[in-house]
Design a protein around this motif. Structure first.
Motif, PDB file in Angstrom:
ATOM      1  N   TRP A 101       0.841  -1.190   0.000  1.00  0.00           N
ATOM      2  CA  TRP A 101       0.000   0.000   0.000  1.00  0.00           C
ATOM      3  C   TRP A 101       0.885   1.252   0.000  1.00  0.00           C
ATOM      4  O   TRP A 101       1.765   1.385   0.833  1.00  0.00           O
ATOM      5  N   PRO A 102       0.637   2.204  -0.907  1.00  0.00           N
ATOM      6  CA  PRO A 102       1.453   3.430  -0.923  1.00  0.00           C
ATOM      7  C   PRO A 102       1.182   4.271   0.321  1.00  0.00           C
ATOM      8  O   PRO A 102       0.028   4.615   0.602  1.00  0.00           O
ATOM      9  N   ALA A 103       2.231   4.587   1.068  1.00  0.00           N
ATOM     10  CA  ALA A 103       2.069   5.301   2.340  1.00  0.00           C
ATOM     11  C   ALA A 103       1.420   6.663   2.175  1.00  0.00           C
ATOM     12  O   ALA A 103       0.800   7.186   3.102  1.00  0.00           O
TER      13      ALA A 103
ATOM     14  N   ALA B 116     -10.372  -2.594  -2.744  1.00  0.00           N
ATOM     15  CA  ALA B 116     -10.226  -3.368  -3.983  1.00  0.00           C
ATOM     16  C   ALA B 116     -10.126  -2.452  -5.195  1.00  0.00           C
ATOM     17  O   ALA B 116      -9.395  -2.747  -6.153  1.00  0.00           O
ATOM     18  N   SER B 117     -10.823  -1.314  -5.159  1.00  0.00           N
ATOM     19  CA  SER B 117     -10.793  -0.387  -6.291  1.00  0.00           C
ATOM     20  C   SER B 117      -9.415   0.235  -6.482  1.00  0.00           C
ATOM     21  O   SER B 117      -9.094   0.733  -7.564  1.00  0.00           O
ATOM     22  N   GLN B 118      -8.592   0.217  -5.438  1.00  0.00           N
ATOM     23  CA  GLN B 118      -7.229   0.750  -5.514  1.00  0.00           C
ATOM     24  C   GLN B 118      -6.220  -0.316  -5.918  1.00  0.00           C
ATOM     25  O   GLN B 118      -5.008  -0.071  -5.920  1.00  0.00           O
ATOM     26  N   GLY B 119      -6.724  -1.511  -6.226  1.00  0.00           N
ATOM     27  CA  GLY B 119      -5.839  -2.598  -6.618  1.00  0.00           C
ATOM     28  C   GLY B 119      -5.281  -3.386  -5.456  1.00  0.00           C
ATOM     29  O   GLY B 119      -4.346  -4.174  -5.630  1.00  0.00           O
ATOM     30  N   HIS B 120      -5.859  -3.187  -4.255  1.00  0.00           N
ATOM     31  CA  HIS B 120      -5.378  -3.870  -3.057  1.00  0.00           C
ATOM     32  C   HIS B 120      -6.564  -4.482  -2.301  1.00  0.00           C
ATOM     33  O   HIS B 120      -6.970  -3.990  -1.242  1.00  0.00           O
TER      34      HIS B 120
END
Length: 343
Positions: A201-203, A278-282
């Motif tokens: 996850w991008p901080a 999930a929409s953020q690819g995670h």
């Protein structure tokens, strides 16, 4: 309107259909809302009176306008008031469903985080619904009512998905229920979850402000998707995300990198956290609706047998004392064993 049917000779007369049992015969019903039900959402009020009716059908008759309050149309989130008269359309319930509805839920108490004369804060286990509904005969609230027959009032303040564990509030007084629900509605509570997601996850990604659209699939299953701000059916949804720690990939076990997040919701939409992440690819590890299905099949072999989402922290103002309360529910063993190094 009367229908006149000419009698036929007995040999040609069709066999009369067997009448429905009295309890099964559908008919319009008029319900008076009493003081103890005042302030409830219409959908919750109906589910208590339509035992054995699938939740999807309850929402269908509300949307169609067949349910009326004081002769007027209403929506699922309309709050009923003492003295209101609610019209229920004819609803047919199968014999099997009726018998199941009449069968009492098994009495059960749950781990308590706080209890006083106004409210109960419990630690809900995963796999337990908060209330009976579509495909579920009973949930937390029905089991608690059976376990506490002397309790005059027990009502859910809010909900958690069946697959989600963690803090759940139950009101013991009508005044506490309305006070607490007002706090949830006005976003005066703090609801923070722990979620394990796939990938790094991008901080710097701390806010997700994307509308959500709720819909039903052809089979009646409830689903949610992200949408655009100009979608008239989209609901603004805000999720705050804080990266707590990252777990490195384990190639020898065919496991990817994971990120443990603290997720605070500012709006309480259905499946909000699951769909936003999930929409953020995670997607959340173990999420069977919005997750990585191939990875989900492998996770049970490594000790994770359900979705990694836990209602960890709840902040609210006590409805009687006015004191600001903060509750914490530690990760349950079935999640903690997957991330043993996380405090």
């Amino acid at each position: 309107m009367k229908h006149i049917i000419e009698a036929k000779p007995a040999s040609h007369r069709p066999k009369a259909p067997e009448p429905l049992p009295a309890r099964m015969a559908p008919a319009v019903r008029m319900l008076d809302v009493d003081a103890d039900s005042a302030g409830q959402r219409l959908d919750n009020f109906l589910m208590r009176h339509l035992k054995g009716v699938p939740k999807t059908h309850v929402y269908r008759i509300i949307r169609s306008g067949e349910v009326r309050i004081n002769k007027g149309r209403a929506t699922a989130d309309t709050r009923v008031q003492a003295g209101d008269q609610v019209r229920l359309p004819p609803v047919r319930v199968s014999e099997k469903m009726a018998e199941k509805a009449e069968r009492p839920a098994p009495a059960r108490e749950f781990p308590l985080l706080l209890e006083d004369e106004h409210l109960i804060a419990l630690d809900k286990p995963a796999g337990t619904a908060v209330h009976g509904g579509s495909g579920v005969s009973f949930g937390v609230i029905e089991q608690m009512r059976q376990a506490r027959p002397q309790a005059k009032f027990l009502e859910l303040v809010h909900r958690l998905d069946r697959e989600t564990s963690g803090i759940l509030l139950v009101a013991k007084k009508r005044s506490a229920l309305t006070h607490l629900q007002d706090q949830f509605r006005e976003r005066e509570t703090g609801k923070t979850y722990l979620a394990l997601v796939i990938g790094t996850w991008p901080a710097n990604k701390k806010v997700i402000d994307t509308p959500l659209h709720k819909y039903l699939q052809p089979d009646g299953e409830r689903r949610v998707r992200t949408t655009t701000v100009d979608d008239p059916d989209g609901m603004r949804s805000i999720t705050l995300v804080k990266l707590r720690t990252s777990l490195p990939a384990r190639p020898d076990q065919d496991l990817p990198t994971f990120s443990l997040l603290e997720v605070t919701i500012k709006t309480g939409r259905t499946h909000q956290i699951r769909v936003h992440l999930a929409s953020q690819g995670h997607p959340i590890a173990g999420d069977e609706k919005y997750g990585d299905f191939d990875l989900n099949r492998r996770l049970p072999r490594h000790g994770l047998k359900r979705m990694f989402l836990h209602a960890w922290r709840l902040q609210f103002t006590h409805p009687a004392s006015g004191e600001r309360i903060e509750l914490l529910a530690p990760l349950p063993p079935d999640l903690a064993c997957f991330v043993p190094s996380i405090p």
